[in-house]
Design a protein around this motif. Sequence first.
Motif, PDB file in Angstrom:
ATOM      1  N   THR A  51       0.816  -1.221   0.000  1.00  0.00           N
ATOM      2  CA  THR A  51       0.000   0.000   0.000  1.00  0.00           C
ATOM      3  C   THR A  51       0.844   1.263   0.000  1.00  0.00           C
ATOM      4  O   THR A  51       0.343   2.341  -0.323  1.00  0.00           O
ATOM      5  N   THR A  56       2.733  -0.181  -6.739  1.00  0.00           N
ATOM      6  CA  THR A  56       1.368  -0.688  -6.685  1.00  0.00           C
ATOM      7  C   THR A  56       0.422   0.271  -7.404  1.00  0.00           C
ATOM      8  O   THR A  56       0.439   1.469  -7.166  1.00  0.00           O
ATOM      9  N   ILE A  63      -9.945  -2.392  -5.523  1.00  0.00           N
ATOM     10  CA  ILE A  63      -9.815  -2.696  -4.093  1.00  0.00           C
ATOM     11  C   ILE A  63     -11.147  -3.164  -3.518  1.00  0.00           C
ATOM     12  O   ILE A  63     -11.225  -4.198  -2.841  1.00  0.00           O
ATOM     13  N   ASP A 121       1.263  -5.951  -6.908  1.00  0.00           N
ATOM     14  CA  ASP A 121      -0.189  -5.794  -7.032  1.00  0.00           C
ATOM     15  C   ASP A 121      -0.930  -7.023  -6.532  1.00  0.00           C
ATOM     16  O   ASP A 121      -1.946  -6.928  -5.836  1.00  0.00           O
ATOM     17  N   LEU A 124      -0.968  -7.186  -2.830  1.00  0.00           N
ATOM     18  CA  LEU A 124      -1.984  -6.304  -2.259  1.00  0.00           C
ATOM     19  C   LEU A 124      -3.342  -6.998  -2.224  1.00  0.00           C
ATOM     20  O   LEU A 124      -4.083  -6.885  -1.239  1.00  0.00           O
ATOM     21  N   LEU A 128      -5.586  -7.742   1.121  1.00  0.00           N
ATOM     22  CA  LEU A 128      -7.003  -7.378   1.257  1.00  0.00           C
ATOM     23  C   LEU A 128      -7.821  -8.573   1.750  1.00  0.00           C
ATOM     24  O   LEU A 128      -8.777  -8.401   2.523  1.00  0.00           O
ATOM     25  N   ALA A 171      -3.319  -0.383   6.197  1.00  0.00           N
ATOM     26  CA  ALA A 171      -3.006  -0.544   4.774  1.00  0.00           C
ATOM     27  C   ALA A 171      -4.129   0.015   3.904  1.00  0.00           C
ATOM     28  O   ALA A 171      -3.875   0.684   2.892  1.00  0.00           O
ATOM     29  N   LEU A 172      -5.375  -0.254   4.280  1.00  0.00           N
ATOM     30  CA  LEU A 172      -6.520   0.280   3.528  1.00  0.00           C
ATOM     31  C   LEU A 172      -6.526   1.809   3.558  1.00  0.00           C
ATOM     32  O   LEU A 172      -6.796   2.458   2.542  1.00  0.00           O
ATOM     33  N   LEU A 175      -4.095   3.170   1.170  1.00  0.00           N
ATOM     34  CA  LEU A 175      -4.532   3.051  -0.219  1.00  0.00           C
ATOM     35  C   LEU A 175      -5.338   4.255  -0.660  1.00  0.00           C
ATOM     36  O   LEU A 175      -5.209   4.738  -1.792  1.00  0.00           O
ATOM     37  N   LYS A 178      -3.068   7.636  -0.013  1.00  0.00           N
ATOM     38  CA  LYS A 178      -1.963   7.631  -0.980  1.00  0.00           C
ATOM     39  C   LYS A 178      -0.873   8.645  -0.619  1.00  0.00           C
ATOM     40  O   LYS A 178      -0.589   9.582  -1.381  1.00  0.00           O
TER      41      LYS A 178
END
Length: 214
Positions: A51, A56, A63, A121, A124, A128, A171-172, A175, A178
């Motif tokens: 993330t 990524t 997502i 990717d 990731l 998730l 991590a979310l 995302l 950013k």
Amino acid sequence: MLLLQQMLVLFIYMMLGFFLARKGILDERAGKTFSWMVVNVANPALIILPTINKETTLSPEQIWEALKLAVIMYVALIVIAKVITMFMRTSMEKNLYQMMMIFNNIAFMGFPIVAAAYGPDALLYSALFTLPFCLLIYTYGIVLITAHGEKQEKLKLRSIFNIGVIAVIFALAMLFVKPDMPEFVITATKGVSNLTGPLSMMVIGISLAGMKLK
């Protein structure tokens, strides 16, 4: 071929732990220390890395699609496990079999293989999938494994919001926020995350060293 090579690398790590334990250099205490480091340090870093990694490129739509698929998959696994165990003769171990059918090792073994075979990717996507996994195993999983007659262990908030769940939530957030992380932060996170595979396999090797060959 790449997948086979990664499996062989993990096997070498496991054998290293095995032989060091047989030589008395590593012991059960070292195995517990390594295990703690994997769960609380290396694995969370492995979850966070994709993330903040600039390589990524997943979109918010991808997502949310992955999260929806993860939820659908675990709902299906719970239903399938319930149905299969209904036809089992044993009654005492039905919950244990449900646990084994629903929750697999998607982190220690899965993450290093996915990262090596498919890139950041894909890692990731794997991260998730750990969100519903962690939420379920520390809620529904606890109910399953502690259910003995009328006595069930009460769920604790601390058990649900463990380091794995916190890492996925963080991590979310990364995302969608950013942030432009400094390169040294990314490099440090990558270095710590790289410990997941070697340490987790060495823990298995240490455990095997205490068993009889037959």
